[in-house]
Design a protein around this motif. Structure first.
Motif, PDB file in Angstrom:
ATOM      1  N   GLU A 167      -2.754   3.651  -5.804  1.00  0.00           N
ATOM      2  CA  GLU A 167      -2.947   3.965  -4.386  1.00  0.00           C
ATOM      3  C   GLU A 167      -1.616   3.988  -3.640  1.00  0.00           C
ATOM      4  O   GLU A 167      -1.385   4.851  -2.785  1.00  0.00           O
ATOM      5  CB  GLU A 167      -3.896   2.937  -3.749  1.00  0.00           C
ATOM      6  CG  GLU A 167      -5.341   3.047  -4.213  1.00  0.00           C
ATOM      7  CD  GLU A 167      -6.028   4.268  -3.654  1.00  0.00           C
ATOM      8  OE1 GLU A 167      -5.558   4.829  -2.648  1.00  0.00           O
ATOM      9  OE2 GLU A 167      -7.053   4.676  -4.229  1.00  0.00           O
ATOM     10  N   ASN A 202      -0.227   7.463  -1.867  1.00  0.00           N
ATOM     11  CA  ASN A 202      -0.004   7.503  -0.426  1.00  0.00           C
ATOM     12  C   ASN A 202       1.469   7.600  -0.067  1.00  0.00           C
ATOM     13  O   ASN A 202       1.821   8.191   0.953  1.00  0.00           O
ATOM     14  CB  ASN A 202      -0.617   6.265   0.234  1.00  0.00           C
ATOM     15  CG  ASN A 202      -2.129   6.338   0.304  1.00  0.00           C
ATOM     16  OD1 ASN A 202      -2.700   6.945   1.189  1.00  0.00           O
ATOM     17  ND2 ASN A 202      -2.795   5.699  -0.656  1.00  0.00           N
ATOM     18  N   LYS A 243       2.559  11.344  -0.378  1.00  0.00           N
ATOM     19  CA  LYS A 243       1.919  12.349   0.464  1.00  0.00           C
ATOM     20  C   LYS A 243       2.870  12.835   1.541  1.00  0.00           C
ATOM     21  O   LYS A 243       3.543  12.033   2.199  1.00  0.00           O
ATOM     22  CB  LYS A 243       0.661  11.772   1.112  1.00  0.00           C
ATOM     23  CG  LYS A 243      -0.521  11.638   0.173  1.00  0.00           C
ATOM     24  CD  LYS A 243      -1.735  11.125   0.918  1.00  0.00           C
ATOM     25  CE  LYS A 243      -2.945  11.044  -0.013  1.00  0.00           C
ATOM     26  NZ  LYS A 243      -4.152  10.539   0.685  1.00  0.00           N
ATOM     27  N   THR A 255       2.352  11.216   4.997  1.00  0.00           N
ATOM     28  CA  THR A 255       2.921   9.899   5.264  1.00  0.00           C
ATOM     29  C   THR A 255       4.306  10.015   5.868  1.00  0.00           C
ATOM     30  O   THR A 255       4.640   9.328   6.841  1.00  0.00           O
ATOM     31  CB  THR A 255       2.969   9.079   3.972  1.00  0.00           C
ATOM     32  OG1 THR A 255       1.653   9.010   3.400  1.00  0.00           O
ATOM     33  CG2 THR A 255       3.470   7.677   4.225  1.00  0.00           C
ATOM     34  N   THR A 314     -12.797   6.372   4.240  1.00  0.00           N
ATOM     35  CA  THR A 314     -12.282   6.329   2.870  1.00  0.00           C
ATOM     36  C   THR A 314     -13.411   6.109   1.861  1.00  0.00           C
ATOM     37  O   THR A 314     -13.618   6.912   0.949  1.00  0.00           O
ATOM     38  CB  THR A 314     -11.243   5.208   2.748  1.00  0.00           C
ATOM     39  OG1 THR A 314     -11.807   3.979   3.245  1.00  0.00           O
ATOM     40  CG2 THR A 314     -10.000   5.536   3.546  1.00  0.00           C
ATOM     41  N   GLY A 321      -3.630   1.099   0.023  1.00  0.00           N
ATOM     42  CA  GLY A 321      -3.212   2.463   0.305  1.00  0.00           C
ATOM     43  C   GLY A 321      -3.212   2.788   1.787  1.00  0.00           C
ATOM     44  O   GLY A 321      -2.246   3.357   2.317  1.00  0.00           O
ATOM     45  N   CYS A 322      -4.281   2.407   2.480  1.00  0.00           N
ATOM     46  CA  CYS A 322      -4.362   2.696   3.918  1.00  0.00           C
ATOM     47  C   CYS A 322      -3.330   1.909   4.704  1.00  0.00           C
ATOM     48  O   CYS A 322      -2.705   2.430   5.634  1.00  0.00           O
ATOM     49  CB  CYS A 322      -5.765   2.388   4.435  1.00  0.00           C
ATOM     50  SG  CYS A 322      -7.054   3.452   3.766  1.00  0.00           S
ATOM     51  N   ARG A 336       0.203   3.360   4.287  1.00  0.00           N
ATOM     52  CA  ARG A 336       0.395   4.617   5.013  1.00  0.00           C
ATOM     53  C   ARG A 336       0.582   4.381   6.505  1.00  0.00           C
ATOM     54  O   ARG A 336       1.400   5.038   7.149  1.00  0.00           O
ATOM     55  CB  ARG A 336      -0.818   5.517   4.761  1.00  0.00           C
ATOM     56  CG  ARG A 336      -0.682   6.914   5.302  1.00  0.00           C
ATOM     57  CD  ARG A 336      -1.890   7.733   4.898  1.00  0.00           C
ATOM     58  NE  ARG A 336      -1.798   9.094   5.390  1.00  0.00           N
ATOM     59  CZ  ARG A 336      -2.746  10.008   5.222  1.00  0.00           C
ATOM     60  NH1 ARG A 336      -3.842   9.685   4.552  1.00  0.00           N
ATOM     61  NH2 ARG A 336      -2.596  11.226   5.695  1.00  0.00           N
TER      62      ARG A 336
END
Length: 563
Positions: free
Chosen positions: A10, A14, A17, A20, A80, A110-111, A114
């Protein structure tokens, strides 16, 4: 441990990306722009000589960062787990040795990574207030802890609501309402009790991140650490609930299907009665797209009714509690203003989520291609979406305008009374200015909600993720113009300080300019989004979301030797 490889994956996904990096750069640029504009406006201001520049800039930046940290949980964490449930990929994870706790911890990592990148980009700019004076390093350190803890709580609450709900709109709006309740309800209860007890005592306010940020920004005491620990415990409690709900998804899949079937059978007579109504049948035959959008969407109207009831009950309670102390109008103004602001804020986010959801889900499920294969034209489809959103959010917008009018009447009466008691010759000028503000503000409510709806329809059609599309629509139409308008008002206030000899003409002119600029921005967004929907609806509905990579591959193929 099974969770460590999942966290590693994760974090890698992230971190790589492009969104991000764009989020981090956007937050840093916006924060720098606000700080630079504030310093430029304060350069020739008489307020700067009082030594309040650093503290004022610090307060502006930390409250903006606090609101952003709360919204991160709504737009990045609330959809999510529910998205994987809708797509059927969550059950595949449970074919491995992973548990529900492993999945939730991986999603949390992951969240949080980010969104933490965006917070870390804003903290150095907030630290510039230390150089201007009025802010200590202890204030900066405590505020940084509060912002990080608030980001954790918003992400944890988003994951909890995402594990409970299956629909994206319900998940995001449930997260927003839960965060508003956590932040405002304990503080509001203590304030209500303070009117009876004669002084404010933070009995329940320690659970509110708003109170924790206020403590940190104004020299927090030992109670700040208790507040942080309590809120951190609330976040971990939300994580435990999310893990428990996620682990039950695979175990109760068959029972969920049975319950849904039973509910559908029981709801069939009710739906038959609803469809038998003449108005619904007429709407379905006349505007089928509007009927599809409008059905089962009464949430905004119910929310507006609840807000109106809260405003009336709050005013009555304040009047009863202050009956023996000659109640003045000033004590009723905050009730109406706070409820108006909260309802407007929640309605704008709900509208962004709802508008992006219709086009995004219809495109992903292939419904738009089926609609385009019918004799219904593109203009009629787009107009049907717009009319459906009007029917859903129209009552809520009217209630917002009514609450704004009530707050304006209260402020005008209070201002006129204060100026009349002070024997000011131009007491009516400020009343007229308040009325002009309300006129532009009421028109701005209609234009802003319309712009959010149109831009949301277009971004939902052209974005890969519905939550990302909703965040883009809200930031593009609401956040960026609001910051731009605030900077213009800031310059206008200091211009009035410098040119205060211009009389009432300058005052009315600045009021008209401040009100017309947001209207022009909203109208520009409406025309831009509507033009794109009518001109490129068919291409956007039938294309994939790898346009950039496809175009680059075509360029590489053309440029390749021997092609």
């Amino acid at each position: 441990m099974n969770v460590l490889p999942l966290i590693h994956r994760e974090l890698l996904v992230n971190a790589r990306k492009p969104a991000t990096r764009r989020l981090r750069v956007a937050i840093a640029v916006v924060t720098l722009a606000i700080a630079a504009a504030f310093l430029l406006a304060m350069e020739n201001s008489p307020v700067a000589q009082l030594g309040f520049s650093g503290k004022t800039l610090f307060q502006i930046l930390i409250w903006l960062a606090f609101a952003t940290a709360g919204l991160f949980g709504v737009f990045f964490a609330a959809d999510t787990i529910s998205e994987e449930r809708r797509e059927g990929t969550l059950g595949l994870l449970f074919l491995t040795p992973l548990t529900g706790c492993d999945v939730v911890i991986g999603k949390l990592a992951g969240c949080w990574l980010r969104t933490a990148y965006g917070l870390l980009a804003a903290l150095p700019v907030i630290g510039l207030a230390l150089l201007l004076g009025g802010v200590t390093f202890a204030n900066y350190f405590e505020v940084a802890l509060v912002l990080g803890n608030t980001l954790f709580v918003s992400t944890a609450v988003g994951l909890m609501i995402s594990s409970i709900s299956r629909d994206s709109v319900q998940a995001m709006m449930g997260t927003l309402l839960a965060l508003v309740a956590i932040g405002g309800l304990p503080l509001w209860i203590d304030v209500a009790f303070s009117t009876v007890a004669g002084g404010f005592q933070p009995y329940l306010s320690h659970a509110s991140p708003v109170f924790a940020l206020y403590q940190g920004a104004n020299g927090g005491s030992a109670d700040l650490w208790f507040s942080l620990a309590l809120q951190h415990g609330v976040g971990w409690l939300a994580i435990v609930v999310a893990a428990w709900r996620t682990s039950r998804v695979a175990e109760s899949s068959s029972s969920v299907i049975k319950v849904k079937t039973r509910r559908n059978v029981q709801a069939a007579p009710r739906q038959a009665k609803t469809q038998a109504r003449d108005s619904e049948v007429e709407l379905r035959n006349r505007e089928p797209i509007t009927w599809l959008v409008k059905r089962r969407s009464r949430g905004p109207t119910i929310l507006a009714a609840i807000a109106m009831i809260m405003a009336v009950l709050g005013t009555i309670i304040l009047f009863i509690l202050n009956t023996g102390s000659q109640p003045s109008l000033s004590m009723f103004i905050p009730v109406t203003t706070i409820i108006y602001a909260l309802l407007y804020f929640v309605t704008l986010i709900w509208l962004a989520v709802q508008s992006t959801r219709h086009t995004s889900h219809a495109r992903q499920q292939g419904e738009l291609e089926l609609l385009l294969a019918t004799p219904i034209s593109v203009r009629r489809i787009v107009t049907g979406y717009w009319h459906g959103l009007i029917r859903i959010f129209g009552p809520s917008v009217l209630v917002i305008v009514g609450l704004a009018f009530l707050a304006m009447i209260q402020q005008a009466i209070q201002m006129q009374t204060m100026l009349a008691n002070s024997n000011q010759p131009n007491s009516n000028v400020f009343v007229v200015q308040t009325a002009i503000h309300w006129c532009f503000g009421s028109i701005g409510i209609f234009t802003t909600t319309s712009a959010v709806a149109w831009v949301g329809l277009w971004l939902g059609l052209t974005s890969e993720k519905q939550a990302v599309a909703a965040a883009k629509a809200f930031a593009l139409v609401v956040v960026v113009p609001a910051l731009f308008h605030t900077l213009i008002q800031m310059f206008g206030v200091f211009t009035n300080f410098l040119f205060r000899g211009g009389g009432t003409n300058l005052l009315w002119l600045s009021t008209a300019v401040d009100g017309s600029i947001p209207l022009a921005i909203d109208v520009g967004f409406i025309f831009w989004a509507r033009r794109n929907l009518l001109a490129h609806f068919r291409e956007a509905a039938g294309s994939t979301f790898k346009r950039r990579s496809i175009s680059l591959q075509r360029r590489w193929v053309r440029a390749a030797p021997g092609s």
